[in-house]
Design a protein around this motif. Structure first.
Motif, PDB file in Angstrom:
ATOM      1  N   PRO A 233      -1.878  -2.086  35.984  1.00 31.32           N
ATOM      2  CA  PRO A 233      -0.770  -2.427  36.885  1.00 31.32           C
ATOM      3  C   PRO A 233      -0.457  -3.916  36.873  1.00 31.32           C
ATOM      4  O   PRO A 233      -1.340  -4.742  36.588  1.00 31.32           O
ATOM      5  CB  PRO A 233      -1.315  -1.998  38.254  1.00 31.32           C
ATOM      6  N   ILE A 234       0.792  -4.237  37.145  1.00 27.32           N
ATOM      7  CA  ILE A 234       1.161  -5.638  37.369  1.00 27.32           C
ATOM      8  C   ILE A 234       2.103  -5.697  38.572  1.00 27.32           C
ATOM      9  O   ILE A 234       2.877  -4.782  38.825  1.00 27.32           O
ATOM     10  CB  ILE A 234       1.849  -6.283  36.142  1.00 27.32           C
ATOM     11  N   TRP A 235       1.997  -6.786  39.313  1.00 21.99           N
ATOM     12  CA  TRP A 235       2.925  -7.021  40.419  1.00 21.99           C
ATOM     13  C   TRP A 235       4.233  -7.580  39.865  1.00 21.99           C
ATOM     14  O   TRP A 235       4.226  -8.506  39.043  1.00 21.99           O
ATOM     15  CB  TRP A 235       2.338  -8.010  41.416  1.00 21.99           C
ATOM     16  N   VAL A 236       5.337  -7.018  40.300  1.00 22.85           N
ATOM     17  CA  VAL A 236       6.667  -7.495  39.935  1.00 22.85           C
ATOM     18  C   VAL A 236       7.313  -8.059  41.195  1.00 22.85           C
ATOM     19  O   VAL A 236       7.386  -7.374  42.215  1.00 22.85           O
ATOM     20  CB  VAL A 236       7.541  -6.368  39.364  1.00 22.85           C
ATOM     21  N   ILE A 237       7.767  -9.305  41.111  1.00 26.32           N
ATOM     22  CA  ILE A 237       8.356  -9.980  42.266  1.00 26.32           C
ATOM     23  C   ILE A 237       9.817 -10.277  41.999  1.00 26.32           C
ATOM     24  O   ILE A 237      10.178 -10.713  40.886  1.00 26.32           O
ATOM     25  CB  ILE A 237       7.605 -11.305  42.576  1.00 26.32           C
ATOM     26  N   ILE A 238      10.664 -10.024  42.964  1.00 24.58           N
ATOM     27  CA  ILE A 238      12.092 -10.342  42.873  1.00 24.58           C
ATOM     28  C   ILE A 238      12.414 -11.351  43.963  1.00 24.58           C
ATOM     29  O   ILE A 238      12.230 -11.075  45.151  1.00 24.58           O
ATOM     30  CB  ILE A 238      12.963  -9.090  43.040  1.00 24.58           C
ATOM     31  N   ALA A 239      12.835 -12.528  43.550  1.00 26.10           N
ATOM     32  CA  ALA A 239      13.123 -13.620  44.486  1.00 26.10           C
ATOM     33  C   ALA A 239      14.587 -14.028  44.387  1.00 26.10           C
ATOM     34  O   ALA A 239      15.097 -14.266  43.291  1.00 26.10           O
ATOM     35  CB  ALA A 239      12.222 -14.822  44.191  1.00 26.10           C
ATOM     36  N   SER A 240      15.258 -14.099  45.526  1.00 23.93           N
ATOM     37  CA  SER A 240      16.670 -14.502  45.579  1.00 23.93           C
ATOM     38  C   SER A 240      16.786 -15.883  46.211  1.00 23.93           C
ATOM     39  O   SER A 240      16.060 -16.213  47.158  1.00 23.93           O
ATOM     40  CB  SER A 240      17.483 -13.499  46.401  1.00 23.93           C
ATOM     41  N   PHE A 241      17.712 -16.684  45.675  1.00 23.60           N
ATOM     42  CA  PHE A 241      17.935 -18.042  46.177  1.00 23.60           C
ATOM     43  C   PHE A 241      19.417 -18.242  46.461  1.00 23.60           C
ATOM     44  O   PHE A 241      20.275 -17.636  45.808  1.00 23.60           O
ATOM     45  CB  PHE A 241      17.452 -19.070  45.149  1.00 23.60           C
ATOM     46  N   ALA A 242      19.698 -19.108  47.419  1.00 19.49           N
ATOM     47  CA  ALA A 242      21.092 -19.340  47.822  1.00 19.49           C
ATOM     48  C   ALA A 242      21.895 -20.022  46.718  1.00 19.49           C
ATOM     49  O   ALA A 242      23.080 -19.768  46.544  1.00 19.49           O
ATOM     50  CB  ALA A 242      21.134 -20.169  49.093  1.00 19.49           C
ATOM     51  N   GLY A 243      21.252 -20.879  45.951  1.00 20.47           N
ATOM     52  CA  GLY A 243      21.920 -21.583  44.865  1.00 20.47           C
ATOM     53  C   GLY A 243      21.098 -21.524  43.596  1.00 20.47           C
ATOM     54  O   GLY A 243      19.991 -20.969  43.576  1.00 20.47           O
ATOM     55  N   ARG A 244      21.624 -22.081  42.542  1.00 20.51           N
ATOM     56  CA  ARG A 244      20.962 -22.031  41.244  1.00 20.51           C
ATOM     57  C   ARG A 244      19.639 -22.796  41.265  1.00 20.51           C
ATOM     58  O   ARG A 244      19.571 -23.940  41.706  1.00 20.51           O
ATOM     59  CB  ARG A 244      21.881 -22.609  40.167  1.00 20.51           C
ATOM     60  N   VAL A 245      18.584 -22.164  40.785  1.00 19.70           N
ATOM     61  CA  VAL A 245      17.274 -22.802  40.699  1.00 19.70           C
ATOM     62  C   VAL A 245      17.273 -23.758  39.506  1.00 19.70           C
ATOM     63  O   VAL A 245      17.543 -23.341  38.373  1.00 19.70           O
ATOM     64  CB  VAL A 245      16.155 -21.752  40.539  1.00 19.70           C
ATOM     65  N   PRO A 246      16.987 -25.038  39.718  1.00 19.47           N
ATOM     66  CA  PRO A 246      17.089 -26.040  38.637  1.00 19.47           C
ATOM     67  C   PRO A 246      15.877 -26.068  37.709  1.00 19.47           C
ATOM     68  O   PRO A 246      15.010 -26.943  37.799  1.00 19.47           O
ATOM     69  CB  PRO A 246      17.225 -27.350  39.415  1.00 19.47           C
ATOM     70  N   VAL A 247      15.799 -25.093  36.810  1.00 16.16           N
ATOM     71  CA  VAL A 247      14.757 -25.080  35.781  1.00 16.16           C
ATOM     72  C   VAL A 247      15.435 -25.065  34.414  1.00 16.16           C
ATOM     73  O   VAL A 247      16.550 -24.546  34.277  1.00 16.16           O
ATOM     74  CB  VAL A 247      13.824 -23.859  35.939  1.00 16.16           C
ATOM     75  N   PRO A 248      14.789 -25.613  33.378  1.00 14.00           N
ATOM     76  CA  PRO A 248      15.440 -25.776  32.064  1.00 14.00           C
ATOM     77  C   PRO A 248      15.373 -24.551  31.160  1.00 14.00           C
ATOM     78  O   PRO A 248      15.293 -24.666  29.944  1.00 14.00           O
ATOM     79  CB  PRO A 248      14.660 -26.948  31.460  1.00 14.00           C
ATOM     80  N   TYR A 249      15.365 -23.362  31.717  1.00 11.32           N
ATOM     81  CA  TYR A 249      15.329 -22.147  30.908  1.00 11.32           C
ATOM     82  C   TYR A 249      15.918 -20.997  31.693  1.00 11.32           C
ATOM     83  O   TYR A 249      16.050 -21.052  32.921  1.00 11.32           O
ATOM     84  CB  TYR A 249      13.894 -21.825  30.479  1.00 11.32           C
ATOM     85  N   GLU A 250      16.285 -19.948  30.972  1.00  7.31           N
ATOM     86  CA  GLU A 250      16.804 -18.732  31.589  1.00  7.31           C
ATOM     87  C   GLU A 250      15.722 -17.674  31.741  1.00  7.31           C
ATOM     88  O   GLU A 250      15.774 -16.845  32.647  1.00  7.31           O
ATOM     89  CB  GLU A 250      17.953 -18.163  30.751  1.00  7.31           C
TER      90      GLU A 250
END
Length: 256
Positions: free
Chosen positions: A60-77
């Protein structure tokens, strides 16, 4: 499918067991089913494939879904983590908008063991990310409340990206019981190795016997993800087309 179809290779037909009604005649039969289903369907027809599918073990693995109000500033998709640790027990992160758009042109990011994909996208009003925890961490915390798991894993990711001040607007998680697959039975890893099992083509991402006209594909042969399923299915389709003379060997073969 597993309860209703039988394959009679002598007649080259698919038949419905319960109704004894022919579905039609086919040149090939390709199984793109979960490992436990494949092991049953191919037991008499393609014993080696059944043996390999039966050997698959799931964690098994835990799958997490996280929502943010604006774009998360990370350098990858999206990114896979080559060497997760106890302090960073994450194997996969993905921006859903990127995934839905069909990311292409893989790029390699050497630092932090991250293999990233896709192109940059314009800012969106709501940014949704999916994170996968490691199977080891997931097993250890399999009885933890989903909301606590989601908060912990998301917090670890944001802190590692040095944006711990950003807070998600919503979090959810679930324990994917078959999230990680491993094949206990050794699969053929070379053309010569494959010839000892079957007379024909070989791909490390699928099983294909052109003499029998039977092939097997599935995410469990690569990795448990949409990308894994796509890779396996495309590899099998390529081998079938090449064997039929409909496709010349070229860069189209994903496994080359």
């Amino acid at each position: 499918m597993k309860a209703e179809l039988a394959v009679r290779m002598g007649k080259d037909e698919l038949e419905q067991q319960h109704f004894d009604q022919s579905i039609g005649s086919f040149d090939f039969v390709l199984f793109c089913t979960p490992a436990h289903v494949t092991s049953k369907l191919t037991k008499q027809l393609f014993p080696k494939a059944s043996e390999i599918a039966t050997s698959v073990r799931h964690e098994p693995i835990w799958v997490i879904i996280a929502s943010f109000a604006g774009r998360v500033p990370v350098p990858y998709e999206a990114a896979t983590v080559s060497h997760p640790t106890d302090s960073f027990p994450i194997t996969w992160v993905c921006r859903e908008s990127s995934r839905a758009s069909g990311a292409s042109h893989p790029e390699l990011l050497s630092s932090n063991g991250l293999r990233t994909f896709g192109e940059q996208y314009n800012a969106v009003a709501s940014d949704v990310w999916v994170l996968h925890a490691t199977s080891e961490w997931s097993n250890r915390f399999s009885r933890t409340k989903p909301r606590d798991v989601a908060a912990t894993i998301t917090g670890i990711w944001l802190t590692a990206m040095k944006i711990g001040h950003i807070k998600p607007t919503s979090l959810t998680s679930y324990l994917w019981e078959q999230g990680k697959s491993s094949v206990a039975k050794r699969r053929p890893r070379s053309y010569n190795d494959w010839q000892s099992l079957s007379r024909g083509a070989y791909s490390p991402h699928c099983l294909w016997d052109p003499v029998l006209g039977i092939g097997v594909a599935g995410d469990w042969m690569v990795e448990n993800s949409v990308e894994g399923a796509w890779t396996s299915g495309r590899s099998l389709a390529t081998l079938v087309l090449q064997g039929s003379g409909l496709l010349l060997k070229s860069s189209f073969l994903y496994d080359a």
